[in-house]
Enzyme design. Structure first.
Site, PDB file in Angstrom:
ATOM      1  N   GLU A 121      21.192 -46.019 -79.118  1.00 59.04           N
ATOM      2  CA  GLU A 121      20.900 -45.718 -77.718  1.00 59.04           C
ATOM      3  C   GLU A 121      21.303 -44.291 -77.353  1.00 59.04           C
ATOM      4  OE1 GLU A 121      22.692 -48.923 -75.433  1.00 59.04           O
ATOM      5  OE2 GLU A 121      20.928 -50.153 -75.778  1.00 59.04           O
ATOM      6  N   GLU A 146      16.963 -55.121 -79.366  1.00 61.84           N
ATOM      7  CA  GLU A 146      18.062 -55.912 -78.801  1.00 61.84           C
ATOM      8  C   GLU A 146      17.586 -56.629 -77.555  1.00 61.84           C
ATOM      9  OE1 GLU A 146      21.573 -53.727 -77.788  1.00 61.84           O
ATOM     10  OE2 GLU A 146      21.483 -52.491 -79.580  1.00 61.84           O
TER      11      GLU A 146
HETATM   12  C1  GAL Z   1      23.333 -52.284 -75.971  1.00 62.15           C
HETATM   13  C2  GAL Z   1      24.033 -51.710 -77.184  1.00 62.15           C
HETATM   14  C3  GAL Z   1      24.710 -52.783 -78.002  1.00 62.15           C
HETATM   15  C4  GAL Z   1      25.485 -53.701 -77.106  1.00 62.15           C
HETATM   16  C5  GAL Z   1      24.557 -54.283 -76.077  1.00 62.15           C
HETATM   17  C6  GAL Z   1      25.213 -55.250 -75.137  1.00 62.15           C
HETATM   18  O1  GAL Z   1      23.193 -51.331 -74.992  1.00 62.15           O
HETATM   19  O2  GAL Z   1      23.135 -51.014 -77.986  1.00 62.15           O
HETATM   20  O3  GAL Z   1      25.553 -52.165 -78.939  1.00 62.15           O
HETATM   21  O4  GAL Z   1      26.495 -52.974 -76.485  1.00 62.15           O
HETATM   22  O5  GAL Z   1      24.033 -53.265 -75.307  1.00 62.15           O
HETATM   23  O6  GAL Z   1      24.306 -55.728 -74.169  1.00 62.15           O
END
Ligand code: GAL
Ligand code: ZN
Length: 669
Positions: free
Chosen positions: A157, A310
């Site tokens: 990110e 994710e």
């Molecule tokens: C994202 C991040 C992950 C984790 C996740 C939690 O922004 O890439 O590492 O922190 O959020 O929702």
């Protein structure tokens, strides 16, 4: 020439990707074997490994410990699970900041941000760059040719900005490349205003905390520079990886509409577009906002498949009050992404952490273990995705485009404007919703896109517009396209200087309308308007003093000083081209009515006539997806006899969808 690397490199032989972030370094090795077994049972075929492993991989500068990661990759390979291997550069180990504090970022107020969390690096720091490339290179050397290695995940990110002295020097270098000399910089920034003229490059700074509003042109360049600095870092890591493993695609994970990084420029530099997306369970606009974000990703991928890197199986931990997802919800959201072009459905994270800042974030295997409602759903979902393998690579056809650009976003939202109520993403979403509700697929495209394949182009706002982009929009209409332009568009040039004359200056001719004043409205007072057919509606927040110059007045204001003045205009230009201008912010129902009219102008229809409220309809390849985001069971009429790929049952005339249910209908030949 070798074939371009992309999602297809990953899905070939695997079908849709399913998996998540896997952080085995948080667990003793006995747990790993159970992980692999559970992954197989759930149909997991891709895991992201090593995102936050730098301190484990390089406990002190130059000393590597790869043994544990060897065993993880071997285990994955033995189980037929591909690895998306991350460079661990999003979270440098404490030794980096301790020994080289200049690698730590500095905020606008001059405060250094420390380790103890993550993301503590200055994107312009040569020391950070050197160390990041070294660990990336060491990983690539070690795992080149490893059977599990399928994808590279650069950092995480990417989104840091830094205002330190090193960054200031990098900013100056960037400005020199853009402007050549100080005279041109002074002109671009309009530094005759408030005595800001620069006489020496050394005086030029990133925008730092100042007594009052900072120069908007300086800030616009700062946004550009900061995005480019992150992109520069991404490219440097990518090049190291590509050189050592030329057949492995490279990605980094985006954050939807994330302001600090111009994803149009990033997407052009990576092999796979990947996004992290966490819809807010309590927000009624989540389904539409999510669809819009997915459509942006598809746009970033140039219409090709992308992946959801994710998402969460249930609650996140980073909102103040974290609502869980009810049963069936994450499946619904995952299938929504498939419907909108995703070929990868991955989660943060595989196994819920016992410690650390994300102890209370949901996962694919919860703290309670695998014998749980949630994990059973994960397993079932992984299995059903196999049945959709044929969708990999299939396009999502759209005849409507919505224009969205980062430069405009940055420029529009600077301080010192008529109203801070008009924001780029909200405005885009407001225009997107009625298309979403009608089952009309939309591509999100940049202002410089080739528009020729679209029947309708919607520009919810284009405050900053380059001459050539304005010309292209005009040419699109003259060539027979239908264009809709929202308020406060065509106002400034790429330096942020106001274009003089009636607005929207560079689009005035094609719109056949011209304005002379922007008139924000009081927050508590809706503005009454009327369509030329007689129906009334309200608008809010924003009005403009307009006159028609050849356009037909489709709606007018009916009260106050603007009574009788145009609110919405429609201009026939060229052969069949039509250009609409909307000089206000109509209420949602009125935007719906507007959408219906412009769709009629463009001859575009939704995927399903009379779509019940709450249902999303979108076609991907030969499959029509129907997703019920509403709270009631609905019956959706279907035109052709079809088979539901998710249940294997035939559908004739109509399908019945309970709340959170999905149908994936493939036409019967
Ligand atoms: C994202 C991040 C992950 C984790 C996740 C939690 O922004 O890439 O590492 O922190 O959020 O929702
Ligand atoms: Zn810095």
């Amino acid at each position: 020439m070798t074939e371009r690397l992309g999602m297809h490199t990953l899905t070939e032989g695997r079908g849709l990707l399913f998996g998540g972030d896997y952080n085995p370094e948080q667990w003793p090795e006995e747990v790993w074997a159970e992980d692999a077994e559970l992954m197989r049972a759930a149909g997991v075929n891709l895991v992201t490994v090593g995102v936050f492993s730098w301190a484990r991989l390089e406990p002190e500068p130059g000393r590597h410990d790869f043994g544990w990661l060897d065993r993880v990759l071997d285990l994955m390979a033995a189980n037929g699970i591909a690895v998306d291997l991350a460079t661990p550069t999003a979270s440098p180990p404490p030794w980096l900041g301790h020994r080289w504090p200049e690698t730590l970022p500095v905020d606008e107020g001059g405060h250094r941000l420390w380790y103890g969390s993550r993301n503590q690096f200055c994107p312009s720091s040569p020391v950070y760059r050197e160390r990041a490339l070294a660990i990336a290179g060491a990983l690539a050397d070690r795992y080149a040719g490893h059977p599990a290695l399928a994808l590279w995940h650069v950092g995480n990110e990417l989104g840091e900005v830094c205002h330190c002295d090193v960054s200031a020097e990098a900013f100056r270098g960037w400005l020199r490349a853009r402007y050549g000399d100080l005279g041109t910089l002074n002109e671009a920034w309009g530094t005759t205003f408030w005595s800001q003229g620069y006489g020496d490059w050394a005086e030029v700074l990133p925008p730092r905390r100042a007594p009052y509003i900072v120069n908007p042109s300086q800030r616009l360049d700062w946004w550009r520079f900061s995005s480019d600095a992150l992109l520069g870092h991404f490219r440097a890591e990518r090049d190291v990886l590509r050189e050592r493993t030329p057949g492995i695609p490279v990605t980094t994970n985006f954050m939807g509409f994330f302001k600090r990084a111009d994803y149009w420029s990033f997407a052009a530099q990576e092999d796979v577009v990947a996004n992290d997306w966490y819809p807010e369970p309590g927000d009624p606009l989540s389904p539409a906002r999510t669809a819009l974000t997915h459509d942006l990703m598809r746009g970033l991928a140039g219409g090709r498949p992308w992946m959801l890197m994710e998402q969460s199986t249930s609650a996140v931990n980073w909102r103040p009050h974290n609502l869980p997802k009810p049963p069936g919800q994450f499946r619904l959201e995952s299938l929504q992404a498939v419907a909108r072009g995703a070929d990868g459905l991955c989660y943060f994270q595989w196994r819920a952490s016992r410690f650390g800042a994300e102890r209370f974030h949901a996962a694919m295997v919860p703290h309670a273990g695998a014998d749980t409602r949630l994990h059973a759903e994960v397993r079932a979902h992984g299995q059903e995705l196999r049945g959709l393998a044929g969708l990999a690579g299939e396009p999502v056809p759209a005849r409507v485009a919505m224009v969205f650009g980062w430069e405009n976003w940055w420029a529009l939202e600077e301080r010192g404007r008529p109203s801070d109520r008009l924001n780029a993403v909200d405005q885009l979403l407001a225009y997107y919703v009625p298309f979403f509700e009608r089952g009309v697929s939309v591509d999100v495209v940049p202002p410089s896109a080739d528009l020729s394949s679209y029947a309708l182009v919607v520009v919810p706002n284009l405050f900053l517009v380059a001459d050539e982009d304005a010309r292209a929009l005009s040419a699109y209409v003259r060539g027979g396209g239908v264009l809709v332009v929202g308020p406060f568009s065509g106002v400034v040039d790429p330096r942020g200087h106001v274009r003089t004359g009636p607005f929207p200056a560079p689009l005035r001719e094609v719109l056949g309308a011209a304005g002379e004043e922007w008139l924000p409205a009081p927050d508590d007072r809706p503005v009454r308007c009327r369509w030329s057919g007689g129906a009334e509606f309200t608008a809010s927040t924003w009005t403009e003093l307009l006159r028609a110059e050849g356009a037909e007045v489709v709606a007018e204001f009916t009260e106050g000083d603007l009574a009788g003045r145009p609110a919405v205009t429609r201009h026939r230009a060229g052969n069949d081209g039509v250009a609409w201008y909307v000089g206000t912010m109509p209420e949602p129902a009125a935007l719906g009515a507007l959408a219906a009219r412009v769709l009629a102008d463009a001859g575009v229809e939704g995927a399903v006539p009379d779509l019940p409220p709450g249902v999303e309809a979108v076609r991907r390849g030969e499959v029509l997806f129907l997703l019920n985001h509403g709270a009631t069971t609905v019956r959706v009429p279907v035109q052709d006899a079809a088979e539901d790929l998710l249940t294997g049952t035939p559908a004739r005339e109509a399908v019945t969808l309970a709340p959170r249910a999905v149908a994936a209908l493939r036409r019967r030949p």
